[in-house]
Design a protein around this motif. Sequence first.
Motif, PDB file in Angstrom:
ATOM      1  N   LYS A 249       0.812  -1.214   0.000  1.00  0.00           N
ATOM      2  CA  LYS A 249       0.000   0.000   0.000  1.00  0.00           C
ATOM      3  C   LYS A 249       0.847   1.266   0.000  1.00  0.00           C
ATOM      4  O   LYS A 249       0.345   2.357  -0.326  1.00  0.00           O
ATOM      5  CB  LYS A 249      -0.939  -0.001   1.201  1.00  0.00           C
ATOM      6  CG  LYS A 249      -2.140  -0.924   1.027  1.00  0.00           C
ATOM      7  CD  LYS A 249      -3.189  -0.732   2.090  1.00  0.00           C
ATOM      8  CE  LYS A 249      -2.759  -1.331   3.420  1.00  0.00           C
ATOM      9  NZ  LYS A 249      -3.857  -1.327   4.409  1.00  0.00           N
ATOM     10  N   SER A 250       2.128   1.148   0.329  1.00  0.00           N
ATOM     11  CA  SER A 250       3.002   2.313   0.300  1.00  0.00           C
ATOM     12  C   SER A 250       3.499   2.634  -1.102  1.00  0.00           C
ATOM     13  O   SER A 250       4.107   3.692  -1.323  1.00  0.00           O
ATOM     14  CB  SER A 250       4.205   2.082   1.224  1.00  0.00           C
ATOM     15  OG  SER A 250       5.053   1.054   0.701  1.00  0.00           O
ATOM     16  N   ALA A 251       3.252   1.750  -2.050  1.00  0.00           N
ATOM     17  CA  ALA A 251       3.699   1.980  -3.424  1.00  0.00           C
ATOM     18  C   ALA A 251       2.884   3.123  -4.045  1.00  0.00           C
ATOM     19  O   ALA A 251       1.728   3.349  -3.687  1.00  0.00           O
ATOM     20  CB  ALA A 251       3.529   0.705  -4.253  1.00  0.00           C
ATOM     21  N   PRO A 252       3.467   3.858  -4.988  1.00  0.00           N
ATOM     22  CA  PRO A 252       2.760   4.974  -5.621  1.00  0.00           C
ATOM     23  C   PRO A 252       1.465   4.539  -6.294  1.00  0.00           C
ATOM     24  O   PRO A 252       1.428   3.518  -6.987  1.00  0.00           O
ATOM     25  CB  PRO A 252       3.775   5.481  -6.657  1.00  0.00           C
ATOM     26  CG  PRO A 252       5.100   5.015  -6.175  1.00  0.00           C
ATOM     27  CD  PRO A 252       4.841   3.702  -5.499  1.00  0.00           C
ATOM     28  N   TYR A 253       0.402   5.317  -6.070  1.00  0.00           N
ATOM     29  CA  TYR A 253      -0.889   5.167  -6.736  1.00  0.00           C
ATOM     30  C   TYR A 253      -1.647   3.897  -6.350  1.00  0.00           C
ATOM     31  O   TYR A 253      -2.666   3.580  -6.959  1.00  0.00           O
ATOM     32  CB  TYR A 253      -0.738   5.228  -8.261  1.00  0.00           C
ATOM     33  CG  TYR A 253       0.023   6.440  -8.726  1.00  0.00           C
ATOM     34  CD1 TYR A 253      -0.536   7.710  -8.644  1.00  0.00           C
ATOM     35  CD2 TYR A 253       1.324   6.306  -9.224  1.00  0.00           C
ATOM     36  CE1 TYR A 253       0.177   8.827  -9.062  1.00  0.00           C
ATOM     37  CE2 TYR A 253       2.033   7.411  -9.639  1.00  0.00           C
ATOM     38  CZ  TYR A 253       1.464   8.679  -9.554  1.00  0.00           C
ATOM     39  OH  TYR A 253       2.166   9.769  -9.954  1.00  0.00           O
ATOM     40  N   VAL A 254      -1.166   3.142  -5.358  1.00  0.00           N
ATOM     41  CA  VAL A 254      -1.904   1.963  -4.883  1.00  0.00           C
ATOM     42  C   VAL A 254      -2.937   2.418  -3.860  1.00  0.00           C
ATOM     43  O   VAL A 254      -2.614   3.142  -2.914  1.00  0.00           O
ATOM     44  CB  VAL A 254      -0.952   0.920  -4.269  1.00  0.00           C
ATOM     45  CG1 VAL A 254      -1.747  -0.201  -3.591  1.00  0.00           C
ATOM     46  CG2 VAL A 254      -0.054   0.333  -5.357  1.00  0.00           C
ATOM     47  N   ARG A 255      -4.168   1.971  -4.021  1.00  0.00           N
ATOM     48  CA  ARG A 255      -5.255   2.402  -3.145  1.00  0.00           C
ATOM     49  C   ARG A 255      -5.630   1.367  -2.092  1.00  0.00           C
ATOM     50  O   ARG A 255      -6.065   1.708  -1.004  1.00  0.00           O
ATOM     51  CB  ARG A 255      -6.506   2.721  -3.978  1.00  0.00           C
ATOM     52  CG  ARG A 255      -6.301   3.816  -5.013  1.00  0.00           C
ATOM     53  CD  ARG A 255      -5.923   5.142  -4.380  1.00  0.00           C
ATOM     54  NE  ARG A 255      -5.867   6.220  -5.350  1.00  0.00           N
ATOM     55  CZ  ARG A 255      -6.890   7.003  -5.671  1.00  0.00           C
ATOM     56  NH1 ARG A 255      -8.076   6.805  -5.095  1.00  0.00           N
ATOM     57  NH2 ARG A 255      -6.736   7.958  -6.558  1.00  0.00           N
ATOM     58  N   ALA A 256      -5.504   0.074  -2.415  1.00  0.00           N
ATOM     59  CA  ALA A 256      -5.920  -0.956  -1.461  1.00  0.00           C
ATOM     60  C   ALA A 256      -5.268  -2.277  -1.812  1.00  0.00           C
ATOM     61  O   ALA A 256      -4.851  -2.514  -2.960  1.00  0.00           O
ATOM     62  CB  ALA A 256      -7.441  -1.105  -1.465  1.00  0.00           C
ATOM     63  N   VAL A 257      -5.171  -3.152  -0.803  1.00  0.00           N
ATOM     64  CA  VAL A 257      -4.688  -4.522  -0.981  1.00  0.00           C
ATOM     65  C   VAL A 257      -5.719  -5.436  -0.327  1.00  0.00           C
ATOM     66  O   VAL A 257      -6.001  -5.312   0.866  1.00  0.00           O
ATOM     67  CB  VAL A 257      -3.305  -4.733  -0.347  1.00  0.00           C
ATOM     68  CG1 VAL A 257      -2.841  -6.176  -0.552  1.00  0.00           C
ATOM     69  CG2 VAL A 257      -2.293  -3.766  -0.938  1.00  0.00           C
ATOM     70  N   LEU A 258      -6.293  -6.344  -1.094  1.00  0.00           N
ATOM     71  CA  LEU A 258      -7.410  -7.154  -0.616  1.00  0.00           C
ATOM     72  C   LEU A 258      -7.136  -8.636  -0.844  1.00  0.00           C
ATOM     73  O   LEU A 258      -6.644  -9.036  -1.902  1.00  0.00           O
ATOM     74  CB  LEU A 258      -8.700  -6.769  -1.364  1.00  0.00           C
ATOM     75  CG  LEU A 258      -9.076  -5.285  -1.364  1.00  0.00           C
ATOM     76  CD1 LEU A 258     -10.217  -5.041  -2.340  1.00  0.00           C
ATOM     77  CD2 LEU A 258      -9.452  -4.831   0.038  1.00  0.00           C
ATOM     78  N   GLU A 259      -7.455  -9.437   0.157  1.00  0.00           N
ATOM     79  CA  GLU A 259      -7.386 -10.888  -0.018  1.00  0.00           C
ATOM     80  C   GLU A 259      -8.664 -11.363  -0.701  1.00  0.00           C
ATOM     81  O   GLU A 259      -9.773 -10.973  -0.318  1.00  0.00           O
ATOM     82  CB  GLU A 259      -7.215 -11.601   1.314  1.00  0.00           C
ATOM     83  CG  GLU A 259      -7.109 -13.120   1.155  1.00  0.00           C
ATOM     84  CD  GLU A 259      -6.879 -13.846   2.469  1.00  0.00           C
ATOM     85  OE1 GLU A 259      -6.884 -15.090   2.465  1.00  0.00           O
ATOM     86  OE2 GLU A 259      -6.692 -13.152   3.493  1.00  0.00           O
ATOM     87  N   VAL A 285      -4.414 -12.499  -3.860  1.00  0.00           N
ATOM     88  CA  VAL A 285      -4.354 -11.163  -3.290  1.00  0.00           C
ATOM     89  C   VAL A 285      -4.480 -10.163  -4.440  1.00  0.00           C
ATOM     90  O   VAL A 285      -3.793 -10.281  -5.461  1.00  0.00           O
ATOM     91  CB  VAL A 285      -3.026 -10.930  -2.536  1.00  0.00           C
ATOM     92  CG1 VAL A 285      -2.971  -9.503  -1.977  1.00  0.00           C
ATOM     93  CG2 VAL A 285      -2.877 -11.953  -1.420  1.00  0.00           C
ATOM     94  N   ALA A 286      -5.383  -9.189  -4.273  1.00  0.00           N
ATOM     95  CA  ALA A 286      -5.617  -8.177  -5.302  1.00  0.00           C
ATOM     96  C   ALA A 286      -5.014  -6.850  -4.877  1.00  0.00           C
ATOM     97  O   ALA A 286      -5.207  -6.402  -3.742  1.00  0.00           O
ATOM     98  CB  ALA A 286      -7.106  -8.016  -5.557  1.00  0.00           C
ATOM     99  N   VAL A 287      -4.280  -6.228  -5.781  1.00  0.00           N
ATOM    100  CA  VAL A 287      -3.736  -4.888  -5.568  1.00  0.00           C
ATOM    101  C   VAL A 287      -4.565  -3.926  -6.418  1.00  0.00           C
ATOM    102  O   VAL A 287      -4.638  -4.075  -7.644  1.00  0.00           O
ATOM    103  CB  VAL A 287      -2.250  -4.815  -5.963  1.00  0.00           C
ATOM    104  CG1 VAL A 287      -1.732  -3.387  -5.812  1.00  0.00           C
ATOM    105  CG2 VAL A 287      -1.434  -5.778  -5.118  1.00  0.00           C
ATOM    106  N   VAL A 288      -5.201  -2.957  -5.773  1.00  0.00           N
ATOM    107  CA  VAL A 288      -6.072  -2.001  -6.448  1.00  0.00           C
ATOM    108  C   VAL A 288      -5.333  -0.669  -6.562  1.00  0.00           C
ATOM    109  O   VAL A 288      -4.846  -0.129  -5.562  1.00  0.00           O
ATOM    110  CB  VAL A 288      -7.389  -1.819  -5.673  1.00  0.00           C
ATOM    111  CG1 VAL A 288      -8.329  -0.882  -6.438  1.00  0.00           C
ATOM    112  CG2 VAL A 288      -8.060  -3.166  -5.435  1.00  0.00           C
ATOM    113  N   ALA A 289      -5.260  -0.140  -7.793  1.00  0.00           N
ATOM    114  CA  ALA A 289      -4.483   1.081  -8.031  1.00  0.00           C
ATOM    115  C   ALA A 289      -5.157   1.951  -9.076  1.00  0.00           C
ATOM    116  O   ALA A 289      -6.190   1.581  -9.656  1.00  0.00           O
ATOM    117  CB  ALA A 289      -3.071   0.714  -8.461  1.00  0.00           C
TER     118      ALA A 289
END
Length: 329
Positions: A249-259, A285-289
């Motif tokens: 979640k600290s990565a640029p433009y990432v909004r959420a991390v969801l299982e 695991v889904a990374v939302v950006a």
Amino acid sequence: MLGAARLSSNFTRRNFLKTSATAGAGLLLPFHISGHAGNSKNAGPLATAPFSPNAWLELSPEGDIKIWCGKSELGQGVRTALPMIVAEELCCEWRRVRVAPADLEPKYGEQLTGGSLSVRTSYQSLRKAGAAAREMLITAAAVEWNVSRSECRAESSFVTHTPTQRKLAFEQLLAAAALLQPPADPPLKNSSDFTLIGKPTRRTDSLAKATGAAKFGLDTRLPGMLIASMERSPVYGGTPLRFNADEVKSAPYVRAVLEVKSAHLTHQFGDTSGPGSRNYSCAGVAVVADSTWAAIEGRLPRLAGGTGRRGAIGLLASPHIFAFHRNFL
């Protein structure tokens, strides 16, 4: 002159009722009808609006035919195959056909796409849709000429009176056809008379795909839309035990991390749900950006530090597989 034509004096109420009764008009089709007989936008001596006898096709006063496709095009060719079925029975010129994707309205029925079922489950109803429109156009021409319907035939977007070889283009008959109700059980063509089905036919979407003009699901963009990228187990049936969500979640433009939990779906062939069946969706695991690139960059390599449990086949390796098959030699 082609195009919208004024009806002659032969188109009387008496002739209309006599010929339409012969055609068996008056019953609704066994599929959705988008309008009713005598709709004010289609009725009248001049066809100034499209003729839409049912949910699947529309004939324009300019002579073009729009056919809706109720299945998803995944490269298997349904945007060509399904309209071909309608066009075959309509007896129209294929070059005049334009294909449009059906929306989610209930009138298009079940739009599930998969299992090689699109043609099999749509074939009969789409044939009837095209045949019903054809029969209405033939009836309209017979009334216009004050002749028997049995003396008329449809071919290449025209209705021809066989004894005299008089012809009327489909677009000249729209206003008259709009006064009719579609037949419930229109006669279907003999397969030996097919000119499209079973014949080499140019795909309707090839040019758009070759030029880059085709729009795919990935091309959809909406205001405020986010993109998700999934990290799944490298083995079938695996599930995540833990993952470094804070770092991701600290990565640029990432909004959420969801299982994302595994999904147990009902398969069309009745398979038992669970790992190993065709209707089991693996966990991940889904990374939302904000963008696809940001989602992928956030997922890799930051999720690499996570660990997961191997599935039922997670311990298999090439030596085990080779040994398994040697037992059958």
